[in-house]
Structure formats: C-alpha cells, structure tokens
Design a protein around this motif. Sequence first.
Motif, PDB file in Angstrom:
ATOM      1  N   ARG A 107      13.097 -36.178  31.383  1.00 20.30           N
ATOM      2  CA  ARG A 107      14.186 -36.441  32.326  1.00 20.30           C
ATOM      3  C   ARG A 107      13.751 -37.295  33.522  1.00 20.30           C
ATOM      4  O   ARG A 107      14.572 -37.619  34.369  1.00 20.30           O
ATOM      5  CB  ARG A 107      14.757 -35.118  32.832  1.00 20.30           C
ATOM      6  CG  ARG A 107      15.363 -34.272  31.732  1.00 20.30           C
ATOM      7  CD  ARG A 107      15.654 -32.877  32.256  1.00 20.30           C
ATOM      8  NE  ARG A 107      16.042 -31.982  31.208  1.00 20.30           N
ATOM      9  CZ  ARG A 107      17.289 -31.602  30.957  1.00 20.30           C
ATOM     10  NH1 ARG A 107      18.280 -32.066  31.686  1.00 20.30           N
ATOM     11  NH2 ARG A 107      17.550 -30.757  29.995  1.00 20.30           N
ATOM     12  N   GLN A 109      11.995 -31.147  42.620  1.00 22.08           N
ATOM     13  CA  GLN A 109      13.391 -30.752  42.825  1.00 22.08           C
ATOM     14  C   GLN A 109      14.133 -30.622  41.496  1.00 22.08           C
ATOM     15  O   GLN A 109      14.897 -29.671  41.287  1.00 22.08           O
ATOM     16  CB  GLN A 109      14.099 -31.743  43.736  1.00 22.08           C
ATOM     17  CG  GLN A 109      13.635 -31.650  45.168  1.00 22.08           C
ATOM     18  CD  GLN A 109      14.326 -32.663  46.068  1.00 22.08           C
ATOM     19  OE1 GLN A 109      14.900 -33.646  45.603  1.00 22.08           O
ATOM     20  NE2 GLN A 109      14.268 -32.417  47.366  1.00 22.08           N
ATOM     21  N   LEU A 110      13.931 -31.571  40.614  1.00 19.04           N
ATOM     22  CA  LEU A 110      14.572 -31.510  39.302  1.00 19.04           C
ATOM     23  C   LEU A 110      14.068 -30.300  38.532  1.00 19.04           C
ATOM     24  O   LEU A 110      14.849 -29.572  37.910  1.00 19.04           O
ATOM     25  CB  LEU A 110      14.319 -32.798  38.520  1.00 19.04           C
ATOM     26  CG  LEU A 110      14.930 -32.889  37.124  1.00 19.04           C
ATOM     27  CD1 LEU A 110      16.440 -32.691  37.172  1.00 19.04           C
ATOM     28  CD2 LEU A 110      14.584 -34.233  36.494  1.00 19.04           C
ATOM     29  N   ALA A 144      12.915 -27.509  39.759  1.00 24.32           N
ATOM     30  CA  ALA A 144      13.501 -26.305  40.351  1.00 24.32           C
ATOM     31  C   ALA A 144      14.940 -26.123  39.886  1.00 24.32           C
ATOM     32  O   ALA A 144      15.367 -25.006  39.572  1.00 24.32           O
ATOM     33  CB  ALA A 144      13.426 -26.387  41.875  1.00 24.32           C
ATOM     34  N   ALA A 145      15.690 -27.214  39.825  1.00 26.43           N
ATOM     35  CA  ALA A 145      17.076 -27.140  39.366  1.00 26.43           C
ATOM     36  C   ALA A 145      17.156 -26.684  37.912  1.00 26.43           C
ATOM     37  O   ALA A 145      18.119 -26.034  37.504  1.00 26.43           O
ATOM     38  CB  ALA A 145      17.760 -28.492  39.535  1.00 26.43           C
ATOM     39  N   LEU A 146      16.128 -27.010  37.137  1.00 27.32           N
ATOM     40  CA  LEU A 146      16.085 -26.606  35.730  1.00 27.32           C
ATOM     41  C   LEU A 146      15.483 -25.214  35.540  1.00 27.32           C
ATOM     42  O   LEU A 146      15.399 -24.725  34.418  1.00 27.32           O
ATOM     43  CB  LEU A 146      15.282 -27.626  34.920  1.00 27.32           C
ATOM     44  CG  LEU A 146      15.899 -29.012  34.799  1.00 27.32           C
ATOM     45  CD1 LEU A 146      14.899 -29.991  34.200  1.00 27.32           C
ATOM     46  CD2 LEU A 146      17.177 -28.962  33.981  1.00 27.32           C
ATOM     47  N   GLY A 147      15.000 -24.618  36.639  1.00 23.23           N
ATOM     48  CA  GLY A 147      14.418 -23.280  36.557  1.00 23.23           C
ATOM     49  C   GLY A 147      12.950 -23.246  36.188  1.00 23.23           C
ATOM     50  O   GLY A 147      12.430 -22.202  35.800  1.00 23.23           O
TER      51      GLY A 147
END
Length: 85
Positions: free
Chosen positions: A18, A44-45, A47-50
Amino acid sequence: MNAPQTLEGWQVWDLVQRLGGQVRLVAGASGGAVTGWDMSAALQLGAALGVAPRVIAELLPAIEAVMVRKVNEQIGSGSLEGFNP
C-alpha cells in the motif's frame, strides 16, 4: 522461500503493498533516485490498518532497504520507462 512466516509479517507485507505513493525521491541533472518511504505516512497507515507500531519499526526498514536498492537499479538500467522525478 521469502514469504512472511507470521501474521505480523503478513500485515507488514500488506502495508508495503500500500506504500506505492509514499516514496521519497531526489532529482538532479543526471536523473533521480528513490531514497525510501515516508516513514511517518507508513506508521500512520499501519496504525489505521491495526498493525502494531513496533512490528512496523522492526520489519519495514529491512524491506525498505531492498526496495530502494532494486528500484534504483531499475532506474539506472533504464528499465523504469517514464520515471522522471
């Protein structure tokens, strides 16, 4: 052979897929080069994806180093048509 062996490895590999638009570039008169990924965006990405930040911090730099080397080899050989940073 090089496939991720753990859930965390698969998560980071998914993150890598990604990050295509998060590449840092340098350009000069003789061409350009990739210097790496924007790690703030990657964290950040992730973290957003877990994905756990520690896992990203442990695994992503090694993958980034290989990506940088291979992409810059392709740029140097002219095999990345249309690349113009």
